[in-house]
Design an enzyme around this catalytic site. Structure first.
Site, PDB file in Angstrom:
ATOM      1  N   LYS A 216       0.817  -1.216   0.000  1.00  0.00           N
ATOM      2  CA  LYS A 216       0.000   0.000   0.000  1.00  0.00           C
ATOM      3  C   LYS A 216       0.855   1.271   0.000  1.00  0.00           C
ATOM      4  O   LYS A 216       2.060   1.227   0.318  1.00  0.00           O
ATOM      5  CB  LYS A 216      -0.940  -0.058   1.205  1.00  0.00           C
ATOM      6  CG  LYS A 216      -1.938  -1.223   1.124  1.00  0.00           C
ATOM      7  CD  LYS A 216      -2.901  -1.227   2.312  1.00  0.00           C
ATOM      8  CE  LYS A 216      -3.963  -2.304   2.160  1.00  0.00           C
ATOM      9  NZ  LYS A 216      -4.964  -2.239   3.269  1.00  0.00           N
TER      10      LYS A 216
ATOM     11  N   TYR B 139     -12.452  -1.444  -4.211  1.00  0.00           N
ATOM     12  CA  TYR B 139     -12.947  -1.633  -2.837  1.00  0.00           C
ATOM     13  C   TYR B 139     -14.471  -1.519  -2.738  1.00  0.00           C
ATOM     14  O   TYR B 139     -15.003  -1.281  -1.653  1.00  0.00           O
ATOM     15  CB  TYR B 139     -12.267  -0.636  -1.897  1.00  0.00           C
ATOM     16  CG  TYR B 139     -10.882  -1.103  -1.472  1.00  0.00           C
ATOM     17  CD1 TYR B 139     -10.735  -2.191  -0.606  1.00  0.00           C
ATOM     18  CD2 TYR B 139      -9.737  -0.484  -1.931  1.00  0.00           C
ATOM     19  CE1 TYR B 139      -9.484  -2.632  -0.210  1.00  0.00           C
ATOM     20  CE2 TYR B 139      -8.468  -0.928  -1.537  1.00  0.00           C
ATOM     21  CZ  TYR B 139      -8.365  -1.997  -0.675  1.00  0.00           C
ATOM     22  OH  TYR B 139      -7.124  -2.439  -0.276  1.00  0.00           O
TER      23      TYR B 139
ATOM     24  N   ARG C  58       2.432  -6.958   8.822  1.00  0.00           N
ATOM     25  CA  ARG C  58       1.796  -5.775   9.422  1.00  0.00           C
ATOM     26  C   ARG C  58       2.429  -5.415  10.764  1.00  0.00           C
ATOM     27  O   ARG C  58       2.562  -4.233  11.094  1.00  0.00           O
ATOM     28  CB  ARG C  58       0.294  -5.993   9.531  1.00  0.00           C
ATOM     29  CG  ARG C  58      -0.396  -5.809   8.165  1.00  0.00           C
ATOM     30  CD  ARG C  58      -1.840  -6.216   8.200  1.00  0.00           C
ATOM     31  NE  ARG C  58      -2.542  -5.819   6.973  1.00  0.00           N
ATOM     32  CZ  ARG C  58      -3.726  -6.322   6.601  1.00  0.00           C
ATOM     33  NH1 ARG C  58      -4.318  -7.232   7.351  1.00  0.00           N
ATOM     34  NH2 ARG C  58      -4.301  -5.922   5.481  1.00  0.00           N
TER      35      ARG C  58
ATOM     36  N   ASN D   4      -2.130   0.034   6.736  1.00  0.00           N
ATOM     37  CA  ASN D   4      -1.624  -1.234   7.256  1.00  0.00           C
ATOM     38  C   ASN D   4      -0.740  -2.011   6.281  1.00  0.00           C
ATOM     39  O   ASN D   4      -0.709  -3.240   6.297  1.00  0.00           O
ATOM     40  CB  ASN D   4      -2.779  -2.074   7.818  1.00  0.00           C
ATOM     41  CG  ASN D   4      -3.819  -2.397   6.759  1.00  0.00           C
ATOM     42  OD1 ASN D   4      -3.656  -2.021   5.604  1.00  0.00           O
ATOM     43  ND2 ASN D   4      -4.861  -3.101   7.148  1.00  0.00           N
TER      44      ASN D   4
ATOM     45  N   HIS E 198      -2.247  -5.439   1.375  1.00  0.00           N
ATOM     46  CA  HIS E 198      -3.559  -6.060   1.166  1.00  0.00           C
ATOM     47  C   HIS E 198      -3.348  -7.538   0.907  1.00  0.00           C
ATOM     48  O   HIS E 198      -2.378  -7.913   0.267  1.00  0.00           O
ATOM     49  CB  HIS E 198      -4.240  -5.426  -0.055  1.00  0.00           C
ATOM     50  CG  HIS E 198      -5.417  -6.213  -0.567  1.00  0.00           C
ATOM     51  ND1 HIS E 198      -6.648  -6.144   0.019  1.00  0.00           N
ATOM     52  CD2 HIS E 198      -5.525  -7.109  -1.582  1.00  0.00           C
ATOM     53  CE1 HIS E 198      -7.487  -6.958  -0.630  1.00  0.00           C
ATOM     54  NE2 HIS E 198      -6.824  -7.558  -1.611  1.00  0.00           N
TER      55      HIS E 198
ATOM     56  N   GLU F  54      -9.339 -10.001  -8.261  1.00  0.00           N
ATOM     57  CA  GLU F  54      -8.418  -8.891  -7.993  1.00  0.00           C
ATOM     58  C   GLU F  54      -7.177  -8.992  -8.879  1.00  0.00           C
ATOM     59  O   GLU F  54      -6.684  -7.981  -9.387  1.00  0.00           O
ATOM     60  CB  GLU F  54      -8.037  -8.893  -6.513  1.00  0.00           C
ATOM     61  CG  GLU F  54      -9.223  -8.515  -5.619  1.00  0.00           C
ATOM     62  CD  GLU F  54      -9.000  -8.741  -4.129  1.00  0.00           C
ATOM     63  OE1 GLU F  54      -9.940  -8.475  -3.353  1.00  0.00           O
ATOM     64  OE2 GLU F  54      -7.902  -9.192  -3.738  1.00  0.00           O
TER      65      GLU F  54
HETATM   66  P1  ATP Z   1      -7.131  -6.000   3.213  1.00  0.00           P
HETATM   67  O1  ATP Z   1      -8.455  -6.264   2.532  1.00  0.00           O
HETATM   68  O2  ATP Z   1      -6.512  -4.668   2.823  1.00  0.00           O
HETATM   69  O3  ATP Z   1      -6.182  -7.144   3.106  1.00  0.00           O
HETATM   70  P2  ATP Z   1      -8.267  -6.802   5.720  1.00  0.00           P
HETATM   71  O4  ATP Z   1      -8.922  -7.885   4.942  1.00  0.00           O
HETATM   72  O5  ATP Z   1      -7.384  -7.189   6.862  1.00  0.00           O
HETATM   73  O6  ATP Z   1      -7.417  -5.846   4.778  1.00  0.00           O
HETATM   74  P3  ATP Z   1     -10.749  -5.355   5.580  1.00  0.00           P
HETATM   75  O7  ATP Z   1     -11.798  -5.490   6.624  1.00  0.00           O
HETATM   76  O8  ATP Z   1     -10.939  -6.050   4.277  1.00  0.00           O
HETATM   77  O9  ATP Z   1      -9.361  -5.784   6.252  1.00  0.00           O
HETATM   78  O10 ATP Z   1     -10.535  -3.800   5.344  1.00  0.00           O
HETATM   79  C1  ATP Z   1      -9.915  -3.329   4.147  1.00  0.00           C
HETATM   80  C2  ATP Z   1      -8.972  -2.204   4.498  1.00  0.00           C
HETATM   81  O11 ATP Z   1      -9.732  -1.096   4.950  1.00  0.00           O
HETATM   82  C3  ATP Z   1      -8.006  -2.479   5.652  1.00  0.00           C
HETATM   83  O12 ATP Z   1      -6.865  -3.180   5.246  1.00  0.00           O
HETATM   84  C4  ATP Z   1      -7.663  -1.077   6.098  1.00  0.00           C
HETATM   85  O13 ATP Z   1      -6.717  -0.460   5.217  1.00  0.00           O
HETATM   86  C5  ATP Z   1      -9.004  -0.371   5.942  1.00  0.00           C
HETATM   87  N1  ATP Z   1      -9.759  -0.406   7.189  1.00  0.00           N
HETATM   88  C6  ATP Z   1     -10.353  -1.475   7.764  1.00  0.00           C
HETATM   89  N2  ATP Z   1     -10.967  -1.146   8.912  1.00  0.00           N
HETATM   90  C7  ATP Z   1     -10.781   0.192   9.057  1.00  0.00           C
HETATM   91  C8  ATP Z   1     -11.180   1.157  10.024  1.00  0.00           C
HETATM   92  N3  ATP Z   1     -11.921   0.819  11.077  1.00  0.00           N
HETATM   93  N4  ATP Z   1     -10.791   2.438   9.833  1.00  0.00           N
HETATM   94  C9  ATP Z   1     -10.065   2.807   8.753  1.00  0.00           C
HETATM   95  N5  ATP Z   1      -9.647   1.941   7.800  1.00  0.00           N
HETATM   96  C10 ATP Z   1     -10.001   0.660   7.947  1.00  0.00           C
HETATM   97 MG    MG Z   2      -9.996  -7.512   3.131  1.00  0.00          MG
END
Ligand code: ATP
Ligand code: MG
Length: 139
Positions: free
Chosen positions: A11, A51, A104, A114, A117, A128
């Site tokens: 990211k 997204y 992470r 974070n 992805h 994707e």
């Molecule tokens: P990713 O899909 O990026 O691998 P993930 O599956 O661990 O991450 P998701 O729930 O899919 O988490 O959320 C997608 C992304 O949205 C997160 O990686 C983070 O960058 C962002 N995100 C998730 N929760 C929050 C939050 N509460 N506040 C701000 N950003 C968030």
């Molecule tokens: Mg995710």
């Protein structure tokens, strides 16, 4: 032996902080083969489409702005049990909850920023990957 595939992005904030090389090294040394890799930047519109599954979530706007804020690395990875093993290697969404030794834990700034992805299903990994790569960019 060919394994299954997953999709990842390094990211914007992790790229800007100079962590991309170390993250790519971690994936390779943990047994993931690079099938496809590019350095690119999502437009705001593309980030919104990528997204779209999170459209109803309160952080959607922030997430889209962030993912379009700078260049990223996108990659397709292959390994036995790739999707699940990669989710383990990246660690929990919030780095405060991420296990020691995960990407992470080592590189994420916050729950939002974070570092990486990782796809959450084989089906989404395929969608994707196809969003970024044509078949002739996959090896
Ligand atoms: P990713 O899909 O990026 O691998 P993930 O599956 O661990 O991450 P998701 O729930 O899919 O988490 O959320 C997608 C992304 O949205 C997160 O990686 C983070 O960058 C962002 N995100 C998730 N929760 C929050 C939050 N509460 N506040 C701000 N950003 C968030
Ligand atoms: Mg995710």
């Amino acid at each position: 032996m060919a394994g299954t595939r997953t999709f990842t992005m390094i990211k914007p904030e992790a790229v800007a902080a100079g962590h991309a090389g170390k993250i790519i090294d971690m994936l390779i040394s943990n047994g993931f083969r690079i099938v496809a890799l590019k350095y690119t930047r999502l437009s705001h519109k593309e980030a919104g489409t990528f997204y779209e599954v999170h459209k109803e979530r309160p952080f959607y706007g922030e997430l889209v702005d962030y993912m379009a804020s700078g260049p990223i690395y996108a990659a397709i990875l292959e390994k036995e049990n790739a999707m699940e093993d990669f989710r383990k290697l990246i660690g929990a969404t919030d780095p405060a909850n991420a296990a020691e030794g995960t990407i992470r834990k080592n590189f994420a700034e916050s729950k939002a920023k974070n570092a990486v992805h990782g796809s959450d299903s084989d089906e989404n990994a395929a969608l994707e990957g196809a969003f970024f790569f044509s078949s002739r960019e996959q090896f």
